[in-house]
Design a protein around this motif. Structure first.
Motif, PDB file in Angstrom:
ATOM      1  N   GLU A 125      -3.636   7.011 -10.383  1.00  0.00           N
ATOM      2  CA  GLU A 125      -2.583   5.832 -10.787  1.00  0.00           C
ATOM      3  C   GLU A 125      -2.383   6.293 -12.251  1.00  0.00           C
ATOM      4  OE1 GLU A 125      -3.916   2.087  -9.951  1.00  0.00           O
ATOM      5  OE2 GLU A 125      -3.180   2.198  -8.030  1.00  0.00           O
ATOM      6  N   LYS A 183      -8.019  -1.254 -11.593  1.00  0.00           N
ATOM      7  CA  LYS A 183      -7.499  -2.298 -12.265  1.00  0.00           C
ATOM      8  C   LYS A 183      -8.091  -3.560 -11.823  1.00  0.00           C
ATOM      9  CE  LYS A 183      -2.938  -0.247 -12.068  1.00  0.00           C
ATOM     10  NZ  LYS A 183      -1.514  -0.351 -11.637  1.00  0.00           N
ATOM     11  N   SER A 197      -8.242   8.632 -11.089  1.00  0.00           N
ATOM     12  CA  SER A 197      -7.499   7.830 -10.403  1.00  0.00           C
ATOM     13  C   SER A 197      -6.040   8.495 -10.119  1.00  0.00           C
ATOM     14  CB  SER A 197      -7.078   6.358 -11.006  1.00  0.00           C
ATOM     15  OG  SER A 197      -6.190   5.454 -10.322  1.00  0.00           O
ATOM     16  N   PRO A 238      -4.208   8.290  -2.663  1.00  0.00           N
ATOM     17  CA  PRO A 238      -4.317   6.891  -3.088  1.00  0.00           C
ATOM     18  C   PRO A 238      -5.607   6.481  -3.361  1.00  0.00           C
ATOM     19  CG  PRO A 238      -3.460   7.056  -0.590  1.00  0.00           C
ATOM     20  CD  PRO A 238      -3.602   8.472  -1.139  1.00  0.00           C
ATOM     21  N   VAL A 239      -5.718   5.484  -4.235  1.00  0.00           N
ATOM     22  CA  VAL A 239      -7.058   4.919  -4.682  1.00  0.00           C
ATOM     23  C   VAL A 239      -7.871   4.323  -3.283  1.00  0.00           C
ATOM     24  CG1 VAL A 239      -8.313   3.086  -5.676  1.00  0.00           C
ATOM     25  CG2 VAL A 239      -6.446   4.074  -6.722  1.00  0.00           C
ATOM     26  N   LEU A 294       2.096  11.670  -6.125  1.00  0.00           N
ATOM     27  CA  LEU A 294       2.773  10.554  -5.663  1.00  0.00           C
ATOM     28  C   LEU A 294       2.470  10.272  -4.026  1.00  0.00           C
ATOM     29  CD1 LEU A 294       4.403   7.975  -6.267  1.00  0.00           C
ATOM     30  CD2 LEU A 294       6.371   9.109  -6.059  1.00  0.00           C
TER      31      LEU A 294
END
Length: 293
Positions: A181, A81, A179, A217-218, A213
């Motif tokens: 996400e 992002k 990702s 994580p990134v 979840l």
């Protein structure tokens, strides 16, 4: 240039041949920036410099890396992002003139080959050792090999049948990062000589770990992917067997804790009782685990 330009989340320190980007720490700072700490970007690693209008009264100084220059951005493959793009410096709108000045200065420092892709990485990836927890296992990288150790609660029966995995960088051709996400996030290792690398579902592939979840994580999995990718690019081609076939990955982890071996044999017994392993598969895997003691 020798100047310093401070933005909301980072400080850029300009040198004669590179810019040092120091990411500030804090609760409101992107976790990826905090994980990166600082990065030195040679001017030859940049393809362009832009100044654009940002959100809520800000202006953005954006240095665009050349294709192939940065293993982090190569691994990200356009999935980051804007808010966590490490090449964007966000400034108050009243500093637009200053941003334009530094953009012009950077443009004069660009390489004549700035628009061309590079044949090697020019920006350093985060240094190993690195590790993170995915949904179905723990991934670790020591600079020489990548190891996947499966979790009972997340790994598929296909991965349990194969057992924990270890891959040397010389056996790899690349890394595929999706990702966490987005849907079906995962990190997959692409093997040299594989007929169809990256095929199939990641949750069934022993060369991949899947995200969920809070898992992968990134800020943990992307630096990991970048470090592996840089090591793979720097490695010499994998050796071949006498018949010309590429050397395959090693399965398992020699010298494992006996208690861990016993736990895994018990789990194999549960899979066998549930009908997920045949008698032959159970016996073969049990023998393989006992041989690691």
């Amino acid at each position: 240039m020798g100047d310093v330009l401070a933005g909301f989340h980072a400080v850029w320190e300009f040198d004669t041949d590179s810019v040092l980007i120091r990411f500030e720490r804090g609760i409101r700072r992107p976790k990826l920036f905090q994980a990166l700490g600082e990065r030195r970007i040679p001017y030859e690693a940049l393809s362009a410099v832009e100044v654009t209008e940002g959100r809520r009264g800000t202006v953005v100084l954006h240095a665009v890396p050349r294709h192939g220059a940065d293993p982090l951005m190569e691994a990200a493959a356009g999935q980051l992002k804007e808010d966590v793009d490490p090449y964007r410096l966000v400034l108050p709108a009243e500093r637009e003139t200053l941003a334009e000045y530094y953009a012009d200065e950077l443009r004069t420092a660009l390489s004549p080959e700035a628009k061309e892709p590079t044949d090697r990485h020019l920006v350093a990836a985060p240094a190993p050792p690195l590790h993170f927890k995915a949904y179905d296992g723990k991934a670790s990288f020591d600079g020489r090999s990548v190891a996947f150790r499966w979790f009972w609660t997340g790994a598929s029966s296909a991965k349990w049948k194969c057992g924990d995995q270890t891959f040397t960088v010389g056996e790899l051709a690349g890394v595929e990062w999706r990702s966490p996400e987005i849907f079906n996030g995962h990190l997959r290792l692409l093997e040299r000589g594989a007929r169809d690398p990256g095929a199939g579902e990641a949750d069934q592939d022993p060369a991949a770990v899947v995200f969920g979840l809070g898992y992968g994580p990134v800020h943990e999995s992307l630096p990991f992917a970048a470090a592996v990718l840089q090591a793979v690019r720097a490695a010499e081609p994998a050796q071949e067997t006498p018949d010309g076939e590429p050397v395959r990955r090693r399965t398992g982890d020699a010298g494992r804790d006996p208690a861990d071996i016993a736990d895994r044999i018990r789990h194999l017994g549960e899979l066998h009782d549930a009908g997920l392993l045949t008698d032959e598969e159970f016996s073969a895997k049990k023998a393989e685990l006992l041989a690691e003691l």
